[in-house]
Design a protein around this motif. Structure first.
Motif, mmCIF file in Angstrom:
data_model
loop_
_atom_site.group_PDB
_atom_site.id
_atom_site.type_symbol
_atom_site.label_atom_id
_atom_site.label_comp_id
_atom_site.label_asym_id
_atom_site.label_seq_id
_atom_site.Cartn_x
_atom_site.Cartn_y
_atom_site.Cartn_z
ATOM 1 N N MET A 238 0.828 -1.319 -0.127
ATOM 2 C CA MET A 238 0.003 -0.034 0.042
ATOM 3 C C MET A 238 0.839 1.204 0.079
ATOM 4 S SD MET A 238 -1.528 2.726 1.762
ATOM 5 C CE MET A 238 -1.106 2.363 3.497
ATOM 6 N N LEU A 239 1.802 1.164 0.671
ATOM 7 C CA LEU A 239 2.957 2.460 0.909
ATOM 8 C C LEU A 239 3.579 2.641 -0.391
ATOM 9 C CD1 LEU A 239 4.387 1.612 4.577
ATOM 10 C CD2 LEU A 239 2.865 3.739 3.703
ATOM 11 N N LEU A 240 3.888 1.367 -1.130
ATOM 12 C CA LEU A 240 4.459 1.714 -2.615
ATOM 13 C C LEU A 240 3.551 2.380 -3.621
ATOM 14 C CD1 LEU A 240 6.350 -1.779 -3.123
ATOM 15 C CD2 LEU A 240 7.545 0.428 -2.365
ATOM 16 N N ALA A 241 2.243 1.763 -3.444
ATOM 17 C CA ALA A 241 1.298 2.323 -4.410
ATOM 18 C C ALA A 241 1.105 3.845 -4.057
ATOM 19 C CB ALA A 241 -0.144 1.824 -4.181
ATOM 20 N N SER A 242 1.431 4.171 -3.100
ATOM 21 C CA SER A 242 1.141 5.960 -2.663
ATOM 22 C C SER A 242 2.747 6.415 -3.124
ATOM 23 C CB SER A 242 0.920 5.954 -1.383
ATOM 24 O OG SER A 242 -0.382 5.792 -1.111
ATOM 25 N N GLY A 243 3.710 5.784 -3.773
ATOM 26 C CA GLY A 243 4.968 6.388 -4.051
ATOM 27 C C GLY A 243 5.926 6.505 -3.103
ATOM 28 N N VAL A 244 5.665 5.910 -1.765
ATOM 29 C CA VAL A 244 6.444 5.801 -0.693
ATOM 30 C C VAL A 244 7.680 4.917 -0.867
ATOM 31 C CG1 VAL A 244 6.736 5.442 1.909
ATOM 32 C CG2 VAL A 244 4.805 6.675 0.887
ATOM 33 N N GLU A 245 8.938 5.159 -0.458
ATOM 34 C CA GLU A 245 10.082 4.447 -0.495
ATOM 35 C C GLU A 245 10.093 3.478 0.772
ATOM 36 O OE1 GLU A 245 13.692 6.167 -2.287
ATOM 37 O OE2 GLU A 245 14.474 5.892 -0.109
ATOM 38 N N VAL A 246 10.279 2.142 0.294
ATOM 39 C CA VAL A 246 10.315 1.028 1.270
ATOM 40 C C VAL A 246 11.539 0.262 1.143
ATOM 41 C CG1 VAL A 246 8.977 -0.647 2.430
ATOM 42 C CG2 VAL A 246 7.697 1.260 1.537
ATOM 43 N N HIS A 247 12.302 -0.008 2.360
ATOM 44 C CA HIS A 247 13.312 -0.901 2.240
ATOM 45 C C HIS A 247 12.876 -2.071 3.021
ATOM 46 C CE1 HIS A 247 15.586 2.753 1.271
ATOM 47 N NE2 HIS A 247 16.506 2.123 0.694
ATOM 48 N N GLN A 248 13.654 -3.214 2.814
ATOM 49 C CA GLN A 248 13.414 -4.677 3.226
ATOM 50 C C GLN A 248 14.863 -5.001 3.736
ATOM 51 O OE1 GLN A 248 11.434 -7.371 0.730
ATOM 52 N NE2 GLN A 248 10.362 -8.153 2.547
ATOM 53 N N THR A 249 14.684 -5.414 5.042
ATOM 54 C CA THR A 249 15.866 -6.250 5.551
ATOM 55 C C THR A 249 16.392 -7.499 4.898
ATOM 56 O OG1 THR A 249 14.694 -7.285 7.245
ATOM 57 C CG2 THR A 249 15.491 -5.044 7.630
ATOM 58 N N LYS A 250 17.292 -7.843 4.670
ATOM 59 C CA LYS A 250 18.038 -9.161 4.203
ATOM 60 C C LYS A 250 18.287 -10.171 5.136
ATOM 61 C CE LYS A 250 20.708 -9.232 0.311
ATOM 62 N NZ LYS A 250 21.988 -8.566 -0.595
ATOM 63 N N GLY A 251 19.068 -9.604 5.918
ATOM 64 C CA GLY A 251 19.290 -10.753 7.369
ATOM 65 C C GLY A 251 18.452 -10.020 8.429
ATOM 66 N N GLN A 252 19.026 -10.393 9.796
ATOM 67 C CA GLN A 252 18.522 -9.958 11.042
ATOM 68 C C GLN A 252 19.029 -8.757 11.054
ATOM 69 O OE1 GLN A 252 18.332 -12.915 14.315
ATOM 70 N NE2 GLN A 252 19.483 -11.407 15.178
ATOM 71 N N LEU A 253 18.324 -7.810 11.608
ATOM 72 C CA LEU A 253 18.645 -6.312 11.850
ATOM 73 C C LEU A 253 18.359 -6.011 13.431
ATOM 74 C CD1 LEU A 253 19.936 -4.102 10.338
ATOM 75 C CD2 LEU A 253 17.555 -3.037 10.205
ATOM 76 N N ILE A 254 19.215 -5.445 14.083
ATOM 77 C CA ILE A 254 18.931 -5.166 15.478
ATOM 78 C C ILE A 254 18.920 -3.571 15.701
ATOM 79 C CG2 ILE A 254 19.536 -5.155 18.063
ATOM 80 C CD1 ILE A 254 21.028 -7.639 17.149
#
Ligand SMILES: [Zn+2]
Length: 841
Positions: free
Chosen positions: A391-407
């Motif tokens: 939904m955020l992408l559809a509104s033109g928002v930039e979204v990142h995804q974690t590849k591994g575990q992130l603290i």
């Protein structure tokens, strides 16, 4: 256009635009897709032939300025010199506001045929994008309906059904969820492809005060946008007002009636996209029928118009007389022209502002107290988490995804989690979609007597909360192994290669229900676990699926089908294909019903719409296990009193009494009797919000609504998310988290058991927590509802009434509580109510 008693329908208008495009090299008609009913959904691009010849290049220049990250000031100046100002104006979103679809035709015609200096300047400097109807289906319906009865006793009768297949008037509440095809097309055009400097949506309001509302908005405004957007709205509003007064138009008002803190429809959400998002609202006639107004029928209005007198924001008064659609067309044309004219005269200013807004919002986000939102992949409903990211992408928002575990800040985010940085131009939008929201409580939002004034729509639209997804505000800049999402997160389920005992579906996922509905439809056996398995691999509420070919359904639903580790022989009950009916009515239709239909289609829920005759005929148990009454008043359902302002968009037509007899509705006392008999014979009646009044009052159930009739100072929750506990060991709340949110709005109900001799018949499915109940929005009087029931199931004869006091499927947006609806549908007579004792988190 706008002649008395004449309306052009969409077929004719569409034909006209095609003809204009053929004859002119100054406009281009682009079909963005289809409407909900399959009509062409078009945008018209108007500019000089030279600009149209390099439209894609101009689009890219504009997009670069809208997201100026990495752009030097010198480069930006060069881009501004070369780029063209972009405006989007939309017409006829609300189909019963009939003038705008007619105005658009003349506005487009003028834009391409005028050859004076002003018009030439406009064509050279502006890309004017016109949406001649945001809702072509409704434009067709209303024109056909009106013309059918013009000249008869039923002239100007309101349309009896929703003028948008699913949403009716609520099509203006979909600017963030983008559930409707029409919203998806416009969202892509405006939020991603073109980021216009101005967006104006042309509407109509009631008839009793100003003739035309123009920008800017009244107080309060929602904070968090770049301040320039609010200044720009004043600029555009002033230019419109100036042109209108110069043309002798009277009764034009700004800074009043419509507050800047509104719903998340297109014109109110665009400021958070760094677009000056504006609205015009013209006084209405009676559809296309002229209306006569005496001077003493003109009164003050809400917000900034205490009396119908001249004031700085309305320096001339309309003094009454005949009011016609032609009057509306003329003033809308002036406002629409002023929009493109200001952009033409101030091309460099508005483009430079675009650069500044994007730059400054990014800088603010990079240094704010909240620098990002983190959304863990592995939370209650991991599929719905992905839908939020999409939904955020559809509104033109930039979204990142974690590849591994992130603290981050001591919390662990597993692979596939989402990070939404605030260091981006649309951080204002991110803040309202993902962050907790508190509606202002001050003299702008209270009357002189201290009574709260109802917000224009909701007091919050926090989408993560609506979806039941946890998004954590992060106070530091998030770094790590992150991948920027370039396309939607895929949702394709996997199937275990070997499953001798069948499969188990996670009952916490909305999409597992979808899979279950699809499986049952295909005749594949599905059972529901009523207790956890000894090895902990199955939870109560999980779906147990027989071995078989499920690959197509895994793909369609996006749900994983892992193998069941060992056979489950006890503690499970079989499901059968649900037989569901939902009440549909005339009187403008019921938007809550329409949105529920859309949700059902998205989740493959089989259902039948039934109207009065089917209910009054009785014997409902022969065909249905569950009957749904969407949120509605008793009077509207039974027809004891015609519904007012429901669905059809207010009183813009005639009174309900001139509706042709075959389009009046109400199932009356016979219908109530038939519904009660259905329950007593074993059926499930499911009600949302105020529809609960019908069984409560007419079946004499041993519960009452404790917030009924309370003064607003005592209890007030106008569209807020409230914290509740769910009894997720009960089949009707299976799959729900132990703690969650309910969206409570006007007309909602909170229950208390009234009888001690029948209290064993009442099962409580959800209760409000004991303190700090408000999550987002506005709440007065939390002690009134603390620890009280938010949803109940009441045994009545051999069946039951399930009353959900809030709207669990509100506008097809509250994914966090959709499962309450699905459970009630699946828990028909076949499913007993076996209880387990272990609370599930
Ligand atoms: Zn409207």
């Amino acid at each position: 256009m706008g002649a008395d008693r004449q309306l052009a329908n969409w077929d004719k208008l569409h034909e006209y635009y095609q003809a204009l495009a053929k004859a002119s090299n100054k406009m281009r008609v682009v079909e963005l897709g289809k409407t909900s009913e399959g009509r062409p959904y078009i945008a018209i691009f108007i500019s000089s032939p030279a600009n149209l010849a390099r439209l894609e290049q101009l689009r890219q220049l504009n997009a670069r300025l809208a997201d100026p990250r990495g752009l030097s000031e010198a480069e930006a100046k060069k881009l501004v010199a070369d780029a063209k100002a972009v405006t989007i104006q939309s017409f006829a979103l609300h189909s019963s506001e009939v003038a705008a679809s007619q105005t658009a035709a003349e506005f487009v015609y003028d834009s391409i045929t005028r050859t004076d200096e002003e018009a030439t300047r406009m064509l050279d400097n502006v890309i004017s994008i016109v949406m001649p109807s945001i809702n072509p289906d409704g434009t067709q319906m209303i024109a056909d309906w009106y013309m059918k009865y013009a000249g008869t006793e039923h002239e100007a009768a309101p349309l009896p059904w929703l003028y948008q297949k699913y949403s009716g008037h609520d099509n203006n509440r979909d600017g963030f969820a983008l559930n409707l095809p029409e919203s998806q097309h416009l969202g892509k055009l405006m939020y991603r492809d073109w980021m216009p400097q101005a967006y104006v949506d042309h509407h109509q309001m009631g008839s009793g005060n100003a003739r035309l509302y123009i920008p800017p908005y009244a107080e309060p405004i929602r904070p968090g946008a770049d301040p320039l957007v609010w200044r720009e709205m004043q600029l555009w509003g002033a230019h419109m007002g100036n042109k209108l007064e110069a043309a002798g138009k009277t009764g034009v008002i700004g800074s009043a009636i419509y507050s800047g803190w509104g719903h998340m429809g297109f014109h109110w959400i665009t400021p958070f996209h760094n677009i000056a998002g504006m609205l015009t609202e013209s006084a209405s006639a009676r559809l296309a029928t002229p209306m006569f107004m005496h001077p003493d029928q003109l009164r003050g209005g809400p917000r900034g118009l205490p009396a119908y007198e001249v004031q700085t924001t309305m320096p001339s008064l309309w003094t009454g007389g005949w009011w016609r659609v032609r009057d509306i067309v003329e003033q809308q044309k002036i406002a629409a022209w002023a929009t493109v004219d200001l952009a033409a005269r101030n091309r460099e200013t508005v483009l430079w502002n675009m650069y500044l807004k994007g730059l400054r919002q990014t800088e603010r986000g990079a240094n704010a107290a909240v620098r990002a939102y983190a959304i863990a992949a592995d939370q209650h409903d991991r599929q719905t988490v992905k839908k939020l990211a999409n939904m955020l992408l559809a509104s033109g928002v930039e979204v990142h995804q974690t590849k591994g575990q992130l603290i981050v800040e001591g919390r662990v985010y597993g692979p596939g989690s989402f990070i939404v940085s605030m260091a981006q131009p649309k951080q204002g939008l991110v803040r309202w979609m993902l962050g907790r929201t508190f509606y202002p409580d001050n003299t702008y939002t209270r009357t002189a007597e201290g009574d709260p004034i109802r917000p224009y729509d909701m007091s919050t639209d926090t989408f993560a909360e609506f979806m039941g997804v946890k998004s954590d505000p992060i106070g530091e800049t998030v770094t790590g192994d992150l991948v920027k999402l370039a396309a939607n997160v895929p949702m394709i389920g996997t199937v275990a290669p070997s499953a001798p005992h069948g499969y188990v579906l996670d009952g916490r996922l909305n999409d597992s229900f979808r899979a279950a509905f699809l499986l049952l439809d295909k005749g594949i056996a599905v059972r529901r676990a009523s207790q956890p398995s000894a090895d902990g691999s199955v939870k109560a509420g999980d779906f147990l699926v027989a071995a078989g070919d499920v690959s197509a359904i895994a793909k369609q639903s996006g749900v994983d089908f892992p193998a069941l580790k060992s056979p489950i022989t006890a503690g499970a009950y079989p499901l059968r294909k649900p037989r569901v009916a939902m009440l549909q009515r005339y009187g403008g239709g019921n938007m809550d019903e329409g949105w529920t239909r859309l949700m059902f289609e998205q989740f493959s829920v089989p259902y039948t719409s039934i109207m009065d005759a089917a209910i009054k005929a009785g014997n409902l148990e022969a065909n249905y296990d569950t009957i749904i009454l969407p949120a509605d008043s008793i009077a509207a359902m039974t027809g004891e009193r015609p519904p007012q302002g429901q669905g059809g968009g207010g009183g813009f037509g005639g009174g309900p009494n001139n509706t042709p007899a075959e389009y009046r509705s109400g199932f009356g006392a016979d219908g109530v009797k038939a519904l009660e008999a259905f329950v007593q014979k074993g059926g499930t009646l499911l009600t949302f919000a105020n529809a609960g009044d019908l069984p409560m009052q007419r079946f004499s159930l041993p519960v009452r609504n404790i917030v009924s009739g309370l003064p607003s100072k005592t209890f007030w929750s106008p569209g807020s998310t409230l914290q509740v506990n769910f009894v997720n060991t009960h089949p009707l709340a299976y799959g729900m988290p132990a703690q969650g949110l309910a969206l409570f709005m006007a007309g909602g109900q909170v229950y208390e058991v009234t009888s001690t001799d029948r209290s064993q018949d009442v099962e409580i499915l959800s209760t409000y927590i004991d303190r700090d109940v408000l999550q987002s929005g506005w709440l007065l009087g939390e002690q009134v509802i603390a620890k009280k029931a938010a949803a109940v199931s009441v045994k009545h004869g051999a069946g039951k009434v399930v009353m959900i006091g809030f709207r669990p499927q509100h506008r097809d947006q509250t994914h966090g509580t959709f499962k309450l609806v699905f459970n009630a549908i699946l828990n028909g007579p076949v499913g007993a109510t076996p209880a387990t004792t272990t609370a599930q988190q």
